[in-house]
Motif scaffolding. Structure first.
Motif, PDB file in Angstrom:
ATOM      1  N   ASP A 254      35.986  29.019  10.491  1.00 20.79           N
ATOM      2  CA  ASP A 254      36.121  26.782  10.165  1.00 20.79           C
ATOM      3  C   ASP A 254      35.134  26.684  11.763  1.00 20.79           C
ATOM      4  N   PHE A 255      35.517  27.417  12.787  1.00 17.17           N
ATOM      5  CA  PHE A 255      34.558  27.011  13.638  1.00 17.17           C
ATOM      6  C   PHE A 255      33.202  26.871  13.881  1.00 17.17           C
ATOM      7  N   PHE A 256      32.510  27.928  13.007  1.00 17.17           N
ATOM      8  CA  PHE A 256      31.267  27.692  12.768  1.00 17.17           C
ATOM      9  C   PHE A 256      30.583  27.060  11.666  1.00 17.17           C
ATOM     10  N   ALA A 257      31.374  26.532  10.614  1.00 17.46           N
ATOM     11  CA  ALA A 257      31.481  26.005   9.577  1.00 17.46           C
ATOM     12  C   ALA A 257      30.716  24.517   9.896  1.00 17.46           C
ATOM     13  N   ARG A 258      31.889  24.542  10.917  1.00  8.91           N
ATOM     14  CA  ARG A 258      31.584  23.140  11.727  1.00  8.91           C
ATOM     15  C   ARG A 258      30.771  23.054  12.537  1.00  8.91           C
ATOM     16  N   GLU A 259      30.182  23.763  13.908  1.00  6.48           N
ATOM     17  CA  GLU A 259      29.519  23.708  14.550  1.00  6.48           C
ATOM     18  C   GLU A 259      27.922  24.377  13.742  1.00  6.48           C
TER      19      GLU A 259
ATOM     20  N   PRO B  92      24.338  23.247  11.692  1.00  3.83           N
ATOM     21  CA  PRO B  92      23.785  22.137  10.351  1.00  3.83           C
ATOM     22  C   PRO B  92      23.644  22.931   9.071  1.00  3.83           C
ATOM     23  N   SER B  93      24.494  21.830   8.242  1.00  2.00           N
ATOM     24  CA  SER B  93      24.720  22.264   6.792  1.00  2.00           C
ATOM     25  C   SER B  93      23.951  23.139   6.271  1.00  2.00           C
ATOM     26  N   ALA B  94      22.384  22.821   6.183  1.00  2.00           N
ATOM     27  CA  ALA B  94      21.198  24.047   5.872  1.00  2.00           C
ATOM     28  C   ALA B  94      21.359  24.860   6.071  1.00  2.00           C
ATOM     29  N   GLU B  95      22.673  25.723   7.538  1.00  2.00           N
ATOM     30  CA  GLU B  95      22.120  26.882   7.842  1.00  2.00           C
ATOM     31  C   GLU B  95      23.744  27.681   7.634  1.00  2.00           C
ATOM     32  N   GLN B  96      24.699  26.745   7.062  1.00  2.00           N
ATOM     33  CA  GLN B  96      25.375  27.680   6.590  1.00  2.00           C
ATOM     34  C   GLN B  96      25.475  28.712   5.967  1.00  2.00           C
ATOM     35  N   TRP B  97      24.927  29.470   5.418  1.00  2.00           N
ATOM     36  CA  TRP B  97      24.057  30.829   4.944  1.00  2.00           C
ATOM     37  C   TRP B  97      24.230  31.649   6.250  1.00  2.00           C
ATOM     38  N   ARG B  98      23.976  31.469   7.263  1.00  2.00           N
ATOM     39  CA  ARG B  98      24.017  32.326   7.640  1.00  2.00           C
ATOM     40  C   ARG B  98      25.106  33.159   8.135  1.00  2.00           C
ATOM     41  N   LEU B  99      26.823  32.547   7.828  1.00  4.37           N
ATOM     42  CA  LEU B  99      28.479  32.950   7.496  1.00  4.37           C
ATOM     43  C   LEU B  99      28.178  33.823   7.247  1.00  4.37           C
ATOM     44  N   PHE B 100      27.883  34.420   6.426  1.00  2.00           N
ATOM     45  CA  PHE B 100      28.211  34.858   5.184  1.00  2.00           C
ATOM     46  C   PHE B 100      27.880  36.239   5.585  1.00  2.00           C
TER      47      PHE B 100
ATOM     48  N   SER C 256      38.416  21.698   0.532  1.00  2.00           N
ATOM     49  CA  SER C 256      37.654  21.198   0.580  1.00  2.00           C
ATOM     50  C   SER C 256      37.631  21.101   2.244  1.00  2.00           C
ATOM     51  N   ASP C 257      38.642  21.978   2.556  1.00  2.00           N
ATOM     52  CA  ASP C 257      38.859  22.231   4.127  1.00  2.00           C
ATOM     53  C   ASP C 257      38.324  23.639   4.878  1.00  2.00           C
ATOM     54  N   THR C 258      38.223  24.876   3.262  1.00  2.00           N
ATOM     55  CA  THR C 258      37.297  26.041   3.775  1.00  2.00           C
ATOM     56  C   THR C 258      36.057  26.349   3.651  1.00  2.00           C
ATOM     57  N   PRO C 259      35.557  26.586   5.037  1.00  2.00           N
ATOM     58  CA  PRO C 259      34.505  26.799   4.794  1.00  2.00           C
ATOM     59  C   PRO C 259      33.511  27.563   3.251  1.00  2.00           C
ATOM     60  N   HIS C 260      32.215  26.269   2.991  1.00  2.00           N
ATOM     61  CA  HIS C 260      32.041  26.833   1.576  1.00  2.00           C
ATOM     62  C   HIS C 260      30.564  26.963   1.578  1.00  2.00           C
ATOM     63  N   LEU C 261      30.525  28.307   1.480  1.00  2.00           N
ATOM     64  CA  LEU C 261      28.398  28.359   1.013  1.00  2.00           C
ATOM     65  C   LEU C 261      28.167  27.595  -0.141  1.00  2.00           C
TER      66      LEU C 261
END
Length: 251
Positions: A62-67, A69-77, A158-163
């Motif tokens: 959750d922390f990283f999904a918040r921190e 940018p939306s266009a960079e959420q792919w980096r969480l995978f 909706s609150d779960t990090p989502h790619l």
């Protein structure tokens, strides 16, 4: 690419500054030193690394999904893939207020589960299905699958990090539906393609007593889900190549 390779969540660090760090060989938080950038930015990066390292040890997606940018959420995978939940739904139409969910398939680890309306698709089963997910992975799920499930069941996603892969695919100029993109990126399917309209027809055939129609629908739904993981891997590989300097090597 893992979150530890990224500096872009830091205030004042954009694509240019991050790329400059990578070009200097600073491709991991542990390699950062303040003199690599200006004093203010250096302090911000150090502060972020301290906070982020603690949250990474805690497995706080959750922390990283918040921190990030939306266009960079792919980096969480890559960081959270062990508990990534790939999922897809089938419905009787496109309007979550008027239509119903017929099947839900989700893959976590090596196991794919399918829930079917009238059998085992209900609130508690859905909550159990997503309970262990650190990261949701879908194709067009932010606009379709998640709102549909939340409108029809007592479940909150909706609150779960989502790619949502539709957006990083667009960044790579991969457009069209999931099957079109799979073909373009080299992912094969074992069975012929079934359109959304045909999926609805299969459900109605099942309601009239055709069990084989349900088997076909489930197989189609499950294949959608099982192809999401290789698609995510290939999209991530392409995005990594597009942002990382040729001289940089991640660790």
């Amino acid at each position: 690419m893992r979150v530890e390779n990224s500096f872009i969540p830091v205030e004042g660090v954009g694509e240019t500054t991050e790329r400059r760090l990578w070009e200097q060989g600073i491709t991991h938080w542990e390699e950062f030193y303040p003199d690599a950038v200006g004093e203010t930015t250096g302090r911000r990066i150090e502060s972020f690394i301290d906070r982020a390292s603690d949250r990474l040890r805690a497995g706080d997606a959750d922390f990283f999904a918040r921190e990030f940018p939306s266009a960079e959420q792919w980096r969480l995978f890559e960081t959270f893939r062990e508990n990534a939940c790939f999922f897809d739904i089938e419905t009787t139409g496109l309007d979550e207020r008027r239509n119903e969910v017929t099947t839900v398939s989700a893959r976590l680890g090596d196991e794919t589960t399918t829930l079917v309306q009238g059998r085992d698709l209900h609130d508690d089963a859905l909550r159990d299905l997503f309970a262990d997910a650190d990261l949701l992975v879908t194709f067009n799920g932010k606009r379709f699958d998640v709102p549909f499930l939340e409108a029809n069941f007592d479940v909150s996603l909706s609150d779960t990090p989502h790619l949502d892969l539709m957006y990083p695919c667009r960044r790579l100029d991969l457009t069209g539906g999931l099957k079109t993109i799979e073909g373009e990126i080299g992912i094969d399917r074992d069975r012929p393609d079934i359109s959304g309209r045909e999926a609805v027809q299969l459900w109605h055939q099942y309601e009239r007593g055709d069990e084989s129609a349900l088997e076909t629908l489930i197989s189609y739904n499950r294949e959608d889900v099982e192809n999401l993981e290789p698609l995510t891997e290939r999209v991530n590989e392409r995005l990594e190549r597009s942002v990382l300097p040729e001289t940089a090597t991640l660790r």
